[in-house]
Design a protein around this motif. Structure first.
Motif, PDB file in Angstrom:
ATOM      1  N   GLY A   1       5.637  -5.779   6.854  1.00 47.78           N
ATOM      2  CA  GLY A   1       5.289  -4.934   7.991  1.00 47.78           C
ATOM      3  C   GLY A   1       6.134  -3.672   8.097  1.00 47.78           C
ATOM      4  N   ASN A   2       7.215  -3.636   7.343  1.00 47.08           N
ATOM      5  CA  ASN A   2       8.030  -2.418   7.313  1.00 47.08           C
ATOM      6  C   ASN A   2       7.473  -1.441   6.290  1.00 47.08           C
ATOM      7  N   SER A   3       7.907  -0.176   6.431  1.00 47.45           N
ATOM      8  CA  SER A   3       7.525   0.840   5.456  1.00 47.45           C
ATOM      9  C   SER A   3       8.748   1.667   5.104  1.00 47.45           C
ATOM     10  N   LEU A   4       8.699   2.247   3.905  1.00 47.55           N
ATOM     11  CA  LEU A   4       9.719   3.221   3.529  1.00 47.55           C
ATOM     12  C   LEU A   4       9.067   4.593   3.597  1.00 47.55           C
ATOM     13  N   TYR A   5       9.634   5.462   4.438  1.00 45.05           N
ATOM     14  CA  TYR A   5       9.062   6.780   4.697  1.00 45.05           C
ATOM     15  C   TYR A   5       9.862   7.847   3.976  1.00 45.05           C
TER      16      TYR A   5
ATOM     17  N   TRP B   1      14.618  13.351   3.176  1.00 42.79           N
ATOM     18  CA  TRP B   1      15.325  12.258   3.843  1.00 42.79           C
ATOM     19  C   TRP B   1      14.441  11.013   3.874  1.00 42.79           C
ATOM     20  N   LEU B   2      15.043   9.890   4.215  1.00 41.14           N
ATOM     21  CA  LEU B   2      14.334   8.613   4.184  1.00 41.14           C
ATOM     22  C   LEU B   2      14.405   7.915   5.532  1.00 41.14           C
ATOM     23  N   TYR B   3      13.347   7.147   5.828  1.00 37.96           N
ATOM     24  CA  TYR B   3      13.369   6.291   7.011  1.00 37.96           C
ATOM     25  C   TYR B   3      12.732   4.961   6.634  1.00 37.96           C
ATOM     26  N   TYR B   4      13.312   3.888   7.148  1.00 34.20           N
ATOM     27  CA  TYR B   4      12.777   2.557   6.882  1.00 34.20           C
ATOM     28  C   TYR B   4      12.514   1.867   8.211  1.00 34.20           C
ATOM     29  N   GLY B   5      11.308   1.363   8.394  1.00 35.05           N
ATOM     30  CA  GLY B   5      11.024   0.650   9.634  1.00 35.05           C
ATOM     31  C   GLY B   5       9.538   0.381   9.789  1.00 35.05           C
ATOM     32  N   THR B   6       9.119   0.137  11.014  1.00 31.60           N
ATOM     33  CA  THR B   6       7.708  -0.167  11.274  1.00 31.60           C
ATOM     34  C   THR B   6       6.965   1.098  11.670  1.00 31.60           C
TER      35      THR B   6
ATOM     36  N   GLY C   1       0.820  -1.211   0.000  1.00 36.73           N
ATOM     37  CA  GLY C   1       0.000   0.000   0.000  1.00 36.73           C
ATOM     38  C   GLY C   1       0.850   1.256   0.000  1.00 36.73           C
ATOM     39  N   VAL C   2       0.208   2.370  -0.297  1.00 31.75           N
ATOM     40  CA  VAL C   2       0.918   3.651  -0.343  1.00 31.75           C
ATOM     41  C   VAL C   2       0.069   4.704   0.354  1.00 31.75           C
ATOM     42  N   VAL C   3       0.691   5.511   1.197  1.00 31.73           N
ATOM     43  CA  VAL C   3       0.007   6.638   1.829  1.00 31.73           C
ATOM     44  C   VAL C   3       0.605   7.915   1.241  1.00 31.73           C
TER      45      VAL C   3
END
Ligand SMILES: [Zn+2]
Length: 272
Positions: free
Chosen positions: A102-106, A79-84, A25-27
């Motif tokens: 269950g992880n996401s790329l922010y 910037w990027l963040y990867y996690g739950t 999915g994408v937000v």
């Protein structure tokens, strides 16, 4: 703005974190960061698998299993963040890509930065405008010399010109000039063979060292990440105006060149 070392650091980290993972999915919290209506964007990405991550200049290209690419440019402040999701407040991010594990790329700080869904052909077309990669095998010292022999203008302006060489920006152009003992406002046609050789070696040394140290991003990429940003305190001239040069003790100068910040040591780097 993240440059070669920051984006190359992201690429290597994300390649192992994202490779082979399916998007669930994408937000989209900021429509201006993407290039399609949010629903169409999300639908096009749902159930796609990220095959691998490529970098070109300051861009990242996420290769999808349908042949399309997600083209990312962080510009200033991105910037990027990867996690739950439990660890992060979702509304702080302009785009979030959810993965099946269950992880996401922010994607954070995307004001001028963008994440575009493009065809392979379109990605290629856009990347074609860029100059050679600093570590392209074809960019030998000889080829580098040739490249500079046709260039006019100031050294810093040339180094930060993405159509001339891709991936170098404000920070590393100053660091490279310091390492090469060349004033950033030197006229390119005035550089002799020895200066070009120093510049070539300095470009490769500075970029690799910065990448290996994790670049200068302020935000960690993952929860337990203590590598990203490791180069932040290691810049020798950039953003150090008024401080003593670590080599000679002379005060580092801060000036503006074609509306870009420019830092240098007049004693180590001579005059323009
Ligand atoms: Zn100095």
């Amino acid at each position: 703005m993240p440059e070669w070392p920051e984006m190359e650091h992201y690429r290597t980290q994300l390649s192992s974190l994202l490779g082979g993972k399916r998007i669930t999915g994408v937000v989209v919290n900021r429509e201006g960061s993407i290039n399609e209506p949010p629903e169409a964007f999300a639908n096009a990405l749902a159930n796609r698998t990220i095959l691998f991550v490529e970098r070109r200049g300051k861009h990242l290209l996420f290769h999808l299993d349908d042949g399309n690419r997600l083209l990312l440019h962080l510009m200033l402040g991105g910037w990027l963040y990867y996690g739950t999701e439990a660890k992060k407040e979702d509304s702080r991010f302009q785009v979030i890509i959810r993965l099946f594990d269950g992880n996401s790329l922010y994607f954070g700080g995307l004001r001028l930065g963008y994440l575009h869904l493009v065809s392979a052909k379109s990605a290629l077309e856009q990347m074609k405008q860029l100059g050679p990669e600093p570590f392209d095998q074809r960019l030998t010292l000889e080829a580098f010399r040739k490249l500079f022999s046709g260039k006019r203008g100031r050294l810093k302006t040339a180094l930060t010109d993405q159509k001339f060489i891709a991936g170098i920006g404000n920070c590393y152009s100053d660091e490279i000039c310091f390492e090469a003992k060349l004033h950033p406002a030197r006229s390119v046609p005035d550089l002799d063979a020895a200066a070009i050789e120093r510049l070539y070696a300095a470009m490769r040394k500075v970029l690799i060292e910065a990448k290996e140290a994790g670049g200068y991003m302020e935000h960690p990429l993952t929860e337990n990440d203590n590598v990203t940003g490791g180069y932040n305190s290691r810049c020798l001239v950039y953003d150090r105006g008024g401080e003593p040069c670590i080599v000679c003790g002379h005060e580092i100068q801060h000036e503006t060149l074609s509306s870009r910040k420019m830092f240098y040591c007049p004693q180590c780097q001579g005059t323009a």
